[in-house]
Design a protein around this motif. Structure first.
Motif, PDB file in Angstrom:
ATOM      1  N   ASP A 124       0.835  -1.202   0.000  1.00  0.00           N
ATOM      2  CA  ASP A 124       0.000   0.000   0.000  1.00  0.00           C
ATOM      3  C   ASP A 124       0.866   1.247   0.000  1.00  0.00           C
ATOM      4  O   ASP A 124       2.042   1.228   0.366  1.00  0.00           O
ATOM      5  CB  ASP A 124      -0.868   0.040   1.263  1.00  0.00           C
ATOM      6  CG  ASP A 124      -2.018  -0.955   1.207  1.00  0.00           C
ATOM      7  OD1 ASP A 124      -2.267  -1.508   0.123  1.00  0.00           O
ATOM      8  OD2 ASP A 124      -2.645  -1.177   2.242  1.00  0.00           O
ATOM      9  N   ILE A 125       0.241   2.357  -0.374  1.00  0.00           N
ATOM     10  CA  ILE A 125       0.854   3.668  -0.221  1.00  0.00           C
ATOM     11  C   ILE A 125       0.291   4.292   1.048  1.00  0.00           C
ATOM     12  O   ILE A 125      -0.923   4.476   1.174  1.00  0.00           O
ATOM     13  CB  ILE A 125       0.549   4.583  -1.415  1.00  0.00           C
ATOM     14  CG1 ILE A 125       1.101   3.956  -2.707  1.00  0.00           C
ATOM     15  CG2 ILE A 125       1.135   5.968  -1.200  1.00  0.00           C
ATOM     16  CD1 ILE A 125       2.587   3.735  -2.709  1.00  0.00           C
ATOM     17  N   VAL A 136      -2.340   1.798  -9.897  1.00  0.00           N
ATOM     18  CA  VAL A 136      -2.045   0.417 -10.277  1.00  0.00           C
ATOM     19  C   VAL A 136      -3.247  -0.133 -11.043  1.00  0.00           C
ATOM     20  O   VAL A 136      -4.359  -0.167 -10.517  1.00  0.00           O
ATOM     21  CB  VAL A 136      -1.741  -0.457  -9.050  1.00  0.00           C
ATOM     22  CG1 VAL A 136      -1.527  -1.912  -9.479  1.00  0.00           C
ATOM     23  CG2 VAL A 136      -0.504   0.061  -8.321  1.00  0.00           C
ATOM     24  N   ASP A 137      -3.017  -0.552 -12.273  1.00  0.00           N
ATOM     25  CA  ASP A 137      -4.070  -1.097 -13.127  1.00  0.00           C
ATOM     26  C   ASP A 137      -3.878  -2.609 -13.227  1.00  0.00           C
ATOM     27  O   ASP A 137      -2.944  -3.085 -13.864  1.00  0.00           O
ATOM     28  CB  ASP A 137      -3.981  -0.460 -14.513  1.00  0.00           C
ATOM     29  CG  ASP A 137      -5.091  -0.937 -15.445  1.00  0.00           C
ATOM     30  OD1 ASP A 137      -5.920  -1.771 -15.006  1.00  0.00           O
ATOM     31  OD2 ASP A 137      -5.131  -0.507 -16.608  1.00  0.00           O
ATOM     32  N   ASP A 138      -4.777  -3.349 -12.578  1.00  0.00           N
ATOM     33  CA  ASP A 138      -4.691  -4.814 -12.623  1.00  0.00           C
ATOM     34  C   ASP A 138      -5.884  -5.408 -13.354  1.00  0.00           C
ATOM     35  O   ASP A 138      -6.286  -6.539 -13.089  1.00  0.00           O
ATOM     36  CB  ASP A 138      -4.584  -5.388 -11.210  1.00  0.00           C
ATOM     37  CG  ASP A 138      -5.818  -5.129 -10.374  1.00  0.00           C
ATOM     38  OD1 ASP A 138      -6.555  -4.177 -10.688  1.00  0.00           O
ATOM     39  OD2 ASP A 138      -6.052  -5.872  -9.404  1.00  0.00           O
ATOM     40  N   THR A 147       1.272   3.527 -13.002  1.00  0.00           N
ATOM     41  CA  THR A 147       1.556   4.823 -13.611  1.00  0.00           C
ATOM     42  C   THR A 147       1.268   5.896 -12.559  1.00  0.00           C
ATOM     43  O   THR A 147       0.940   5.587 -11.413  1.00  0.00           O
ATOM     44  CB  THR A 147       0.689   5.061 -14.862  1.00  0.00           C
ATOM     45  OG1 THR A 147      -0.705   4.973 -14.481  1.00  0.00           O
ATOM     46  CG2 THR A 147       0.973   4.030 -15.936  1.00  0.00           C
ATOM     47  N   THR A 148       1.374   7.171 -12.964  1.00  0.00           N
ATOM     48  CA  THR A 148       0.998   8.263 -12.070  1.00  0.00           C
ATOM     49  C   THR A 148       0.093   9.233 -12.809  1.00  0.00           C
ATOM     50  O   THR A 148      -0.074   9.167 -14.029  1.00  0.00           O
ATOM     51  CB  THR A 148       2.224   9.040 -11.541  1.00  0.00           C
ATOM     52  OG1 THR A 148       2.774   9.825 -12.613  1.00  0.00           O
ATOM     53  CG2 THR A 148       3.273   8.115 -10.984  1.00  0.00           C
ATOM     54  N   THR A 149      -0.465  10.148 -12.053  1.00  0.00           N
ATOM     55  CA  THR A 149      -1.272  11.197 -12.651  1.00  0.00           C
ATOM     56  C   THR A 149      -0.374  12.294 -13.221  1.00  0.00           C
ATOM     57  O   THR A 149       0.814  12.375 -12.918  1.00  0.00           O
ATOM     58  CB  THR A 149      -2.212  11.816 -11.599  1.00  0.00           C
ATOM     59  OG1 THR A 149      -1.414  12.327 -10.510  1.00  0.00           O
ATOM     60  CG2 THR A 149      -3.171  10.774 -11.054  1.00  0.00           C
ATOM     61  N   ASN A 245       6.087  -2.318 -14.799  1.00  0.00           N
ATOM     62  CA  ASN A 245       5.347  -3.565 -14.684  1.00  0.00           C
ATOM     63  C   ASN A 245       5.417  -4.010 -13.222  1.00  0.00           C
ATOM     64  O   ASN A 245       6.504  -4.290 -12.715  1.00  0.00           O
ATOM     65  CB  ASN A 245       5.962  -4.619 -15.611  1.00  0.00           C
ATOM     66  CG  ASN A 245       5.153  -5.897 -15.668  1.00  0.00           C
ATOM     67  OD1 ASN A 245       4.802  -6.458 -14.630  1.00  0.00           O
ATOM     68  ND2 ASN A 245       4.882  -6.374 -16.866  1.00  0.00           N
ATOM     69  N   VAL A 246       4.284  -4.057 -12.543  1.00  0.00           N
ATOM     70  CA  VAL A 246       4.267  -4.380 -11.116  1.00  0.00           C
ATOM     71  C   VAL A 246       4.786  -5.790 -10.880  1.00  0.00           C
ATOM     72  O   VAL A 246       5.505  -6.049  -9.912  1.00  0.00           O
ATOM     73  CB  VAL A 246       2.847  -4.221 -10.542  1.00  0.00           C
ATOM     74  CG1 VAL A 246       2.792  -4.643  -9.074  1.00  0.00           C
ATOM     75  CG2 VAL A 246       2.384  -2.770 -10.691  1.00  0.00           C
ATOM     76  N   ARG A 247       4.449  -6.690 -11.760  1.00  0.00           N
ATOM     77  CA  ARG A 247       4.854  -8.094 -11.595  1.00  0.00           C
ATOM     78  C   ARG A 247       6.363  -8.271 -11.766  1.00  0.00           C
ATOM     79  O   ARG A 247       7.027  -8.908 -10.946  1.00  0.00           O
ATOM     80  CB  ARG A 247       4.097  -8.958 -12.601  1.00  0.00           C
ATOM     81  CG  ARG A 247       4.597 -10.388 -12.694  1.00  0.00           C
ATOM     82  CD  ARG A 247       3.847 -11.130 -13.791  1.00  0.00           C
ATOM     83  NE  ARG A 247       4.537 -12.342 -14.201  1.00  0.00           N
ATOM     84  CZ  ARG A 247       4.158 -13.097 -15.227  1.00  0.00           C
ATOM     85  NH1 ARG A 247       3.096 -12.764 -15.933  1.00  0.00           N
ATOM     86  NH2 ARG A 247       4.827 -14.174 -15.567  1.00  0.00           N
TER      87      ARG A 247
END
Length: 383
Positions: A124-125, A136-138, A147-149, A245-247
């Motif tokens: 978590d943040i 985070v797009d899963d 990504t970020t805003t 890539n989170v993974r």
């Protein structure tokens, strides 16, 4: 900075040969006919960054209140995604049955079906003011990206008055991918029997590593003599990855400009004895484009395919007559030599920076005043 490592302690109960978890404290509602996996998370961070030798700006309580501590935070919660493959360990991730849940703290348990699983865990943040910019797009099981805003438009002082996006810097988070966890019906596949809890025990270890890295960025202003009195607080670094890539931890291939805040110190004495003024700030980033993930023992030099991209620091200076000017300097070699974070230092000879005429200053936004390419750089940042 103390090391951290993520361990998953898995306690499994096949219904045919292992007794139910009667003595587990705070047990959730579990199906006694399915194996139970109790997961214990212990986190350890082991990236070594020397932030003391070359860092001259310092970091005061005021800096920390504005931009946070210069440290990799310890997470308190995690997102977990389980990918059930059935009996075939080679089932594509895109065809796996996926379920997800949130974990607060370092212990959780769930029922597991027999067969193979992948696990994806990310932290978590912890954002005290609730201004998290990391996304985070899963939505796709085989493609989980962060990504970020976008924070604001960047107005270049060129003939076309180009407007370019400035990206918010991502918050630090960590992730781990555990490949092919096997939930067996055979007690021989478990590590030992826990007599106290009447459970067979199977250990799984995964390394929780960062997906965002910290740079300390400082500009040393030589021979200032009071002409420059501060900074607007606006600064940025170009050609950084806009996603990861989170993974896998491998960064995206699209460059972007990342915005960060900067402060100012006057009359800082360097180890050489020279007195300089220093503008400094903390930058967090996914890293360089097409960058392999951090791994313990891996060389910190960049080995990706985008060595053609040049990284520049942009910094808006304030002059004693009330005007502002944005200057730039290259940090390409420094970024590529320490692609997992570190100290970036640029030097400006203030005698070579022309003070804008009084009354010419803009409203103060980044690059709205004049943009001076200190090394004659003309860098176009993609939208």
């Amino acid at each position: 900075m103390r090391p951290w490592l993520l361990y998953l302690l898995v306690l499994c109960l096949p219904a045919s040969c292992i007794e139910p978890p009667l003595h587990l404290a705070s047990a959730e509602a579990l199906d006694p006919d399915l194996p139970v996996v109790n997961t214990e998370l212990e986190v350890q961070w082991d990236l070594r960054v020397d932030w003391n030798t070359e860092w001259h700006y310092g970091w005061t309580a005021d800096d920390e209140s504005r931009w946070g501590p210069v440290a990799y935070p310890e997470p308190t919660g995690f997102e977990v995604r389980r990918y059930y493959l059935g009996d075939d360990p080679h089932t594509p991730v895109a065809r796996a049955a996926v379920d997800g849940f949130h974990v607060q703290g370092t212990h959780f348990r769930r029922n597991y079906r027999y067969g193979y699983y992948h696990l994806l865990v990310w932290s978590d943040i912890d954002s005290p003011d609730g201004t998290q910019v990391l996304i985070v797009d899963d939505a796709k099981a085989d493609s989980v990206y962060a990504t970020t805003t976008v924070t604001r438009g960047l107005l270049r002082a060129d003939e076309e008055r180009t407007v370019t996006a400035l990206y918010n810097q991502p918050e630090v988070f960590y992730a781990s991918w555990v490949d092919q966890v096997y939930i067996s019906r055979d007690e021989k596949d478990y590590d030992y029997y826990d007599e106290d809890n009447r459970l067979w025990v199977k250990h799984i270890k995964a390394n929780l590593t960062p997906r965002v890295y910290i740079y300390l960025v400082q500009a040393l202003l030589h021979h200032n003599d009071g002409r420059i009195v501060g900074v607007s607080g606006d600064a940025a670094v170009s050609a950084l990855a806009n996603s990861t890539n989170v993974r896998t931890g491998h960064t995206g291939n699209t460059p972007c400009m990342v915005y960060y805040g900067a402060g100012y110190r006057a009359d800082v004495k360097l180890p050489s004895g020279e007195q300089v003024d220093v503008a400094g700030g903390k930058l967090t980033t996914f890293g360089l484009c097409d960058q392999p993930p951090y791994a313990a023992g891996r060389d910190t030099h960049y080995t990706g395919s985008r060595g053609d991209l040049n990284n520049y620091v942009y910094l808006t200076l304030r002059f004693r007559n009330g005007t502002e000017k944005t200057v730039t300097a290259s940090v390409t070699e420094q970024c590529q030599a320490q692609c997992y974070g570190g100290v970036l230092t640029v030097h400006f000879d203030c005698r070579e920076i022309e003070m804008p005429p009084d009354g010419s200053g803009g409203p103060g936004n980044l690059f709205v005043p004049t943009v001076e390419d200190y090394e004659n750089v003309d860098y176009e940042i993609p939208m």
